[in-house]
Design a protein around this motif. Structure first.
Motif, PDB file in Angstrom:
ATOM      1  N   ILE A 155       0.861  -1.177   0.000  1.00 53.50           N
ATOM      2  CA  ILE A 155       0.000   0.000   0.000  1.00 53.50           C
ATOM      3  C   ILE A 155       0.898   1.228   0.000  1.00 53.50           C
ATOM      4  N   TYR A 156       0.604   2.165  -0.901  1.00 48.93           N
ATOM      5  CA  TYR A 156       1.320   3.442  -0.898  1.00 48.93           C
ATOM      6  C   TYR A 156       0.313   4.579  -0.932  1.00 48.93           C
ATOM      7  N   ARG A 157       0.660   5.654  -0.247  1.00 51.02           N
ATOM      8  CA  ARG A 157      -0.190   6.828  -0.246  1.00 51.02           C
ATOM      9  C   ARG A 157       0.223   7.783  -1.356  1.00 51.02           C
ATOM     10  N   VAL A 158      -0.753   8.327  -2.040  1.00 51.78           N
ATOM     11  CA  VAL A 158      -0.539   9.378  -3.031  1.00 51.78           C
ATOM     12  C   VAL A 158      -1.524  10.497  -2.716  1.00 51.78           C
ATOM     13  N   TYR A 159      -1.438  11.592  -3.427  1.00 55.78           N
ATOM     14  CA  TYR A 159      -2.468  12.618  -3.369  1.00 55.78           C
ATOM     15  C   TYR A 159      -3.525  12.293  -4.414  1.00 55.78           C
ATOM     16  N   PHE A 160      -4.774  12.547  -4.053  1.00 55.66           N
ATOM     17  CA  PHE A 160      -5.860  12.171  -4.948  1.00 55.66           C
ATOM     18  C   PHE A 160      -5.733  12.844  -6.308  1.00 55.66           C
ATOM     19  N   GLY A 161      -5.234  14.043  -6.333  1.00 59.03           N
ATOM     20  CA  GLY A 161      -5.107  14.756  -7.600  1.00 59.03           C
ATOM     21  C   GLY A 161      -3.809  14.511  -8.335  1.00 59.03           C
ATOM     22  N   LYS A 163      -2.278  11.239  -9.026  1.00 61.83           N
ATOM     23  CA  LYS A 163      -2.069   9.824  -9.277  1.00 61.83           C
ATOM     24  C   LYS A 163      -1.073   9.676 -10.430  1.00 61.83           C
ATOM     25  N   PRO A 164      -0.420   8.509 -10.542  1.00 62.96           N
ATOM     26  CA  PRO A 164       0.633   8.364 -11.566  1.00 62.96           C
ATOM     27  C   PRO A 164       0.116   8.332 -13.002  1.00 62.96           C
ATOM     28  N   TRP A 165      -1.168   8.316 -13.205  1.00 70.26           N
ATOM     29  CA  TRP A 165      -1.723   8.262 -14.552  1.00 70.26           C
ATOM     30  C   TRP A 165      -2.758   9.390 -14.705  1.00 70.26           C
ATOM     31  N   GLY A 166      -3.093   9.664 -15.935  1.00 71.78           N
ATOM     32  CA  GLY A 166      -4.159  10.609 -16.227  1.00 71.78           C
ATOM     33  C   GLY A 166      -3.789  12.062 -15.947  1.00 71.78           C
ATOM     34  N   ARG A 167      -4.795  12.915 -16.044  1.00 73.68           N
ATOM     35  CA  ARG A 167      -4.598  14.342 -15.837  1.00 73.68           C
ATOM     36  C   ARG A 167      -4.485  14.643 -14.351  1.00 73.68           C
ATOM     37  N   GLN A 168      -3.541  15.478 -13.987  1.00 71.80           N
ATOM     38  CA  GLN A 168      -3.343  15.838 -12.585  1.00 71.80           C
ATOM     39  C   GLN A 168      -4.035  17.158 -12.280  1.00 71.80           C
ATOM     40  N   VAL A 169      -4.612  17.218 -11.077  1.00 73.07           N
ATOM     41  CA  VAL A 169      -5.312  18.418 -10.620  1.00 73.07           C
ATOM     42  C   VAL A 169      -4.809  18.774  -9.226  1.00 73.07           C
ATOM     43  N   ASN A 170      -5.098  19.966  -8.788  1.00 77.80           N
ATOM     44  CA  ASN A 170      -4.597  20.436  -7.494  1.00 77.80           C
ATOM     45  C   ASN A 170      -5.499  19.942  -6.363  1.00 77.80           C
ATOM     46  N   ASN A 171      -5.350  18.664  -6.020  1.00 76.01           N
ATOM     47  CA  ASN A 171      -6.112  18.063  -4.926  1.00 76.01           C
ATOM     48  C   ASN A 171      -5.139  17.243  -4.086  1.00 76.01           C
ATOM     49  N   LYS A 172      -4.801  17.741  -2.908  1.00 74.14           N
ATOM     50  CA  LYS A 172      -3.807  17.073  -2.066  1.00 74.14           C
ATOM     51  C   LYS A 172      -4.437  16.238  -0.958  1.00 74.14           C
ATOM     52  N   THR A 173      -5.637  15.761  -1.204  1.00 76.49           N
ATOM     53  CA  THR A 173      -6.252  14.812  -0.274  1.00 76.49           C
ATOM     54  C   THR A 173      -5.479  13.506  -0.327  1.00 76.49           C
ATOM     55  N   GLY A 174      -5.079  12.978   0.831  1.00 83.13           N
ATOM     56  CA  GLY A 174      -4.352  11.717   0.862  1.00 83.13           C
ATOM     57  C   GLY A 174      -5.227  10.555   0.403  1.00 83.13           C
ATOM     58  N   HIS A 175      -4.625   9.639  -0.313  1.00 82.32           N
ATOM     59  CA  HIS A 175      -5.381   8.507  -0.863  1.00 82.32           C
ATOM     60  C   HIS A 175      -4.485   7.276  -0.890  1.00 82.32           C
ATOM     61  N   PHE A 176      -4.937   6.183  -0.245  1.00 83.23           N
ATOM     62  CA  PHE A 176      -4.177   4.937  -0.228  1.00 83.23           C
ATOM     63  C   PHE A 176      -4.553   4.080  -1.433  1.00 83.23           C
ATOM     64  N   MET A 177      -3.532   3.574  -2.119  1.00 84.69           N
ATOM     65  CA  MET A 177      -3.736   2.678  -3.253  1.00 84.69           C
ATOM     66  C   MET A 177      -2.780   1.485  -3.114  1.00 84.69           C
ATOM     67  N   VAL A 178      -3.022   0.473  -3.934  1.00 90.03           N
ATOM     68  CA  VAL A 178      -2.276  -0.782  -3.831  1.00 90.03           C
ATOM     69  C   VAL A 178      -1.355  -0.959  -5.035  1.00 90.03           C
ATOM     70  N   VAL A 179      -0.092  -1.281  -4.751  1.00 91.73           N
ATOM     71  CA  VAL A 179       0.850  -1.721  -5.786  1.00 91.73           C
ATOM     72  C   VAL A 179       0.785  -3.242  -5.823  1.00 91.73           C
ATOM     73  N   ARG A 180       0.354  -3.778  -6.948  1.00 89.90           N
ATOM     74  CA  ARG A 180       0.135  -5.225  -7.031  1.00 89.90           C
ATOM     75  C   ARG A 180       1.119  -5.926  -7.953  1.00 89.90           C
TER      76      ARG A 180
END
Length: 225
Positions: A155-161, A163-180
């Motif tokens: 599990i790694y934490r990123v900012y919701f805005g 993420k390593p893919w797609g368009r990035q936006v200014n949203n620094k809400t913490g978000h946990f995702m899984v490296v599989r």
């Protein structure tokens, strides 16, 4: 909790991997044909062997997070699947153990919830440790050690805005995702799962590290000790 030697290599390890240099195939130059000259036998080109890209991954329990702030319980449930199989606590139970509220889940509380789940549903001793890689190489080594050797996800934490893919936006809400998982080769990639919308993604190692680094380099892994 002091990590055991078997999992200590996951923490802060740095892999110094020499870059793979691509070799371009030599161009073929055709000589102009002479009217009365016999046809020349075609030359055989021998190029360098192709670098085979492999994908290494673990099976997780993918399920969309049931509340907007339950990314940690959903990610924790996915992380626990390789260790517990179908004997998994619900997102609701994990949210209670992780003390998840509308403000989210802290890193220490996430680890305590995972420990509670493993002691309740698992058989044997487990390590649940925090990862704070200091470089892209260490981040890469953490993934290869967990997925490739231990056969577990991270599990790694990123900012919701960010993420390593797609368009990035200014949203620094913490978000946990899984490296599989990850791919090998000259351009390694990281395989992600996002509990927000229960989707799988692939991103370059560089972009994955940039997202993790931006959010403070907070990771978590669990494995049998």
């Amino acid at each position: 909790m002091t990590p055991t030697p078997r999992i200590a290599a996951l923490i802060g390890a740095v892999a110094l991997v020499p870059p793979l240099l691509g070799v371009a195939a030599a161009p073929t130059h055709a000589a102009p044909a002479a009217p009365q000259a016999p046809a020349a036998a075609p030359a055989t080109a021998h190029g360098p062997p192709a670098f085979i890209t492999a994908t290494k991954k673990v099976t997780i329990k993918a399920q969309k997070q049931q509340r907007s702030y339950w990314c940690a319980p959903a990610a924790g449930r996915a992380l626990l699947y390789p260790l517990l199989g179908s004997a998994l606590p619900s997102q609701s139970k994990l949210a209670g153990w992780m003390r998840t509220d509308s403000g989210g889940t802290s890193g220490p509380a996430l680890r305590n919830g995972l420990r509670k789940a493993l002691s309740t549903y698992g058989s044997g001793q487990y390590d649940v440790v925090a990862l704070r890689p200091g470089s892209q190489s260490a981040f890469h080594t953490n993934i290869k050690s967990a997925v490739g050797s231990k056969k577990v996800a991270l599990i790694y934490r990123v900012y919701f805005g960010y993420k390593p893919w797609g368009r990035q936006v200014n949203n620094k809400t913490g978000h946990f995702m899984v490296v599989r998982g990850y791919t090998t080769g000259s351009g390694p990639k990281v395989l992600w799962w996002d509990p927000w919308d229960n989707t799988y993604h692939t991103a370059s190692l560089a972009k994955s590290w940039a997202s993790v680094k931006k959010a403070g380099r907070h990771g978590h892994v669990a494995a049998k000790s």
